[in-house]
Write a protein that holds these residues in place. Sequence first.
Motif, PDB file in Angstrom:
ATOM      1  N   UNK A 197     -27.002  -3.527  34.906  1.00  0.00           N
ATOM      2  CA  UNK A 197     -25.721  -3.849  34.277  1.00  0.00           C
ATOM      3  C   UNK A 197     -25.921  -4.392  32.866  1.00  0.00           C
ATOM      4  N   UNK A 198     -26.873  -5.312  32.711  1.00  0.00           N
ATOM      5  CA  UNK A 198     -27.150  -5.884  31.385  1.00  0.00           C
ATOM      6  C   UNK A 198     -27.660  -4.817  30.427  1.00  0.00           C
ATOM      7  N   UNK A 199     -28.580  -3.967  30.913  1.00  0.00           N
ATOM      8  CA  UNK A 199     -29.135  -2.904  30.070  1.00  0.00           C
ATOM      9  C   UNK A 199     -28.054  -1.926  29.632  1.00  0.00           C
ATOM     10  N   UNK A 200     -27.123  -1.600  30.532  1.00  0.00           N
ATOM     11  CA  UNK A 200     -26.037  -0.681  30.205  1.00  0.00           C
ATOM     12  C   UNK A 200     -25.134  -1.255  29.126  1.00  0.00           C
ATOM     13  N   UNK A 201     -24.832  -2.545  29.228  1.00  0.00           N
ATOM     14  CA  UNK A 201     -23.949  -3.185  28.246  1.00  0.00           C
ATOM     15  C   UNK A 201     -24.601  -3.232  26.865  1.00  0.00           C
ATOM     16  N   UNK A 202     -25.885  -3.591  26.829  1.00  0.00           N
ATOM     17  CA  UNK A 202     -26.602  -3.663  25.549  1.00  0.00           C
ATOM     18  C   UNK A 202     -26.680  -2.281  24.908  1.00  0.00           C
ATOM     19  N   UNK A 203     -27.026  -1.270  25.710  1.00  0.00           N
ATOM     20  CA  UNK A 203     -27.139   0.097  25.200  1.00  0.00           C
ATOM     21  C   UNK A 203     -25.795   0.603  24.697  1.00  0.00           C
ATOM     22  N   UNK A 204     -24.733   0.272  25.423  1.00  0.00           N
ATOM     23  CA  UNK A 204     -23.391   0.700  25.025  1.00  0.00           C
ATOM     24  C   UNK A 204     -22.990   0.087  23.688  1.00  0.00           C
ATOM     25  N   UNK A 205     -23.295  -1.195  23.505  1.00  0.00           N
ATOM     26  CA  UNK A 205     -22.971  -1.864  22.242  1.00  0.00           C
ATOM     27  C   UNK A 205     -23.679  -1.175  21.080  1.00  0.00           C
ATOM     28  N   UNK A 206     -24.967  -0.875  21.262  1.00  0.00           N
ATOM     29  CA  UNK A 206     -25.733  -0.196  20.215  1.00  0.00           C
ATOM     30  C   UNK A 206     -25.140   1.178  19.931  1.00  0.00           C
ATOM     31  N   UNK A 207     -24.801   1.917  20.980  1.00  0.00           N
ATOM     32  CA  UNK A 207     -24.219   3.253  20.814  1.00  0.00           C
ATOM     33  C   UNK A 207     -22.918   3.194  20.023  1.00  0.00           C
ATOM     34  N   UNK A 208     -22.063   2.237  20.317  1.00  0.00           N
ATOM     35  CA  UNK A 208     -20.772   2.132  19.634  1.00  0.00           C
ATOM     36  C   UNK A 208     -20.940   1.759  18.167  1.00  0.00           C
ATOM     37  N   UNK A 209     -21.904   0.902  17.877  1.00  0.00           N
ATOM     38  CA  UNK A 209     -22.178   0.561  16.479  1.00  0.00           C
ATOM     39  C   UNK A 209     -22.617   1.817  15.716  1.00  0.00           C
ATOM     40  N   UNK A 210     -23.489   2.599  16.333  1.00  0.00           N
ATOM     41  CA  UNK A 210     -23.967   3.830  15.694  1.00  0.00           C
ATOM     42  C   UNK A 210     -22.838   4.836  15.502  1.00  0.00           C
ATOM     43  N   UNK A 211     -21.942   4.934  16.483  1.00  0.00           N
ATOM     44  CA  UNK A 211     -20.788   5.835  16.359  1.00  0.00           C
ATOM     45  C   UNK A 211     -19.893   5.384  15.218  1.00  0.00           C
ATOM     46  N   UNK A 212     -19.676   4.069  15.092  1.00  0.00           N
ATOM     47  CA  UNK A 212     -18.870   3.541  14.000  1.00  0.00           C
ATOM     48  C   UNK A 212     -19.456   3.896  12.644  1.00  0.00           C
ATOM     49  N   UNK A 213     -20.779   3.767  12.510  1.00  0.00           N
ATOM     50  CA  UNK A 213     -21.452   4.137  11.260  1.00  0.00           C
ATOM     51  C   UNK A 213     -21.279   5.626  10.983  1.00  0.00           C
ATOM     52  N   UNK A 214     -21.410   6.422  12.030  1.00  0.00           N
ATOM     53  CA  UNK A 214     -21.277   7.877  11.893  1.00  0.00           C
ATOM     54  C   UNK A 214     -19.866   8.255  11.438  1.00  0.00           C
ATOM     55  N   UNK A 215     -18.861   7.593  11.995  1.00  0.00           N
ATOM     56  CA  UNK A 215     -17.482   7.864  11.612  1.00  0.00           C
ATOM     57  C   UNK A 215     -17.252   7.538  10.139  1.00  0.00           C
ATOM     58  N   UNK A 216     -17.724   6.366   9.721  1.00  0.00           N
ATOM     59  CA  UNK A 216     -17.534   5.951   8.330  1.00  0.00           C
ATOM     60  C   UNK A 216     -18.245   6.891   7.374  1.00  0.00           C
ATOM     61  N   UNK A 217     -19.375   7.413   7.791  1.00  0.00           N
ATOM     62  CA  UNK A 217     -20.176   8.274   6.916  1.00  0.00           C
ATOM     63  C   UNK A 217     -19.538   9.641   6.692  1.00  0.00           C
ATOM     64  N   UNK A 218     -18.510   9.983   7.486  1.00  0.00           N
ATOM     65  CA  UNK A 218     -17.800  11.246   7.284  1.00  0.00           C
ATOM     66  C   UNK A 218     -16.832  11.190   6.107  1.00  0.00           C
ATOM     67  N   UNK A 219     -16.627   9.983   5.560  1.00  0.00           N
ATOM     68  CA  UNK A 219     -15.782   9.799   4.369  1.00  0.00           C
ATOM     69  C   UNK A 219     -14.375  10.349   4.542  1.00  0.00           C
ATOM     70  N   UNK A 220     -13.790  10.117   5.703  1.00  0.00           N
ATOM     71  CA  UNK A 220     -12.424  10.561   5.949  1.00  0.00           C
ATOM     72  C   UNK A 220     -11.466   9.436   5.587  1.00  0.00           C
ATOM     73  N   UNK A 221     -10.617   9.675   4.621  1.00  0.00           N
ATOM     74  CA  UNK A 221      -9.645   8.666   4.209  1.00  0.00           C
ATOM     75  C   UNK A 221      -8.383   8.779   5.052  1.00  0.00           C
ATOM     76  N   UNK A 222      -7.581   7.720   5.033  1.00  0.00           N
ATOM     77  CA  UNK A 222      -6.316   7.736   5.769  1.00  0.00           C
ATOM     78  C   UNK A 222      -5.409   8.844   5.257  1.00  0.00           C
ATOM     79  N   UNK A 223      -5.450   9.099   3.951  1.00  0.00           N
ATOM     80  CA  UNK A 223      -4.632  10.153   3.354  1.00  0.00           C
ATOM     81  C   UNK A 223      -5.011  11.516   3.911  1.00  0.00           C
ATOM     82  N   UNK A 224      -6.324  11.763   4.030  1.00  0.00           N
ATOM     83  CA  UNK A 224      -6.780  13.051   4.560  1.00  0.00           C
ATOM     84  C   UNK A 224      -6.308  13.265   6.000  1.00  0.00           C
ATOM     85  N   UNK A 225      -6.250  12.185   6.775  1.00  0.00           N
ATOM     86  CA  UNK A 225      -5.798  12.281   8.159  1.00  0.00           C
ATOM     87  C   UNK A 225      -4.310  12.569   8.222  1.00  0.00           C
TER      88      UNK A 225
END
Length: 302
Positions: free
Chosen positions: A134-162
């Motif tokens: 359970x602890x390992x799953x939570x830690x891994x999930x947190x890391x995964x979500x941080x990486x996904x957030x970075x990936x999203x930001x790196x796509x340079x999609x502005x609110x206007x484009x959406x």
Amino acid sequence: MLFGILIALVPLLIGYLIKLSNPKWLNTINQSLSLMVYLILFLMGSELAQLNDLLSHLTTIIYSTLLLFICTFGFNMIALMVIDVVLPWRSKGPNSEPLVSRFKMILESLRICLALVLGFICGLLPLSIWQYNETASKVTLVVLLVLVGIQLRSNNISLKQILINKVGMTTTLVVTLSALLGGLLASYLLDLPINTGLAMSSGFGWYSLSGVLMTEAQGPIIGSISFLNDIMRELCAIILIPSLIKRFKLTSLGICGATSMDFTLPMLQKGGGIVMVPPAIVQGFLLTLIMPVLMTFLNYYF
């Protein structure tokens, strides 16, 4: 309950605050993200192996997954094809991507499933390490979500484009509402609480996160059903895109769900042209943001 809310949103927002432009760093992020996905699925499989009366649970998981998939993916297909017929999107653009091997992409999806199977097999071994699952799953999930957030930001999609991309916003809305409608029907057919059926249907193809969030909120059985439902969406999208995309562009885009931004994007671009890329990225971006918020809300507040 509070942890379930925080684990879904805070790491994603933290990652979204980090913007990277160096190609080497972005490549490292992508590789790390893949490793996190495999690790999460391995841990999910090992947790599933710890269940008592395992055979009856496996029967329940397979039956429930098939029923949930028929309801959610079926409602998606019907709603999207109606929109395609009533308001056809006939824009065309040049094809610039090399031919994408459908067989290779299917093998990649199946390889992801193997991580779950391998975790399940290892979980059958009487090892003391599984107490830290359970602890390992939570830690891994947190890391995964941080990486996904970075990936999203790196796509340079502005609110206007959406906001100006009506196609991407339309398919996002149709996919979300029709999937929830399918989840509502599935909850009735499976005799599950309404919020559980709705939450299971709100993964939109993001199998690594949906499985863990549902496991955290509802247990490994419901988590496994959610994961398998979303991995089946990806597999079916890969199989159907080449046959649908010439005549039903909106349907081809919509059935990809959150994967339209990454995994299925090359197939969409090859079959529909470069014009498919902006709405595909917008749809994937929006569903990636909506999914953890909606699933958390349905699990804890609905």
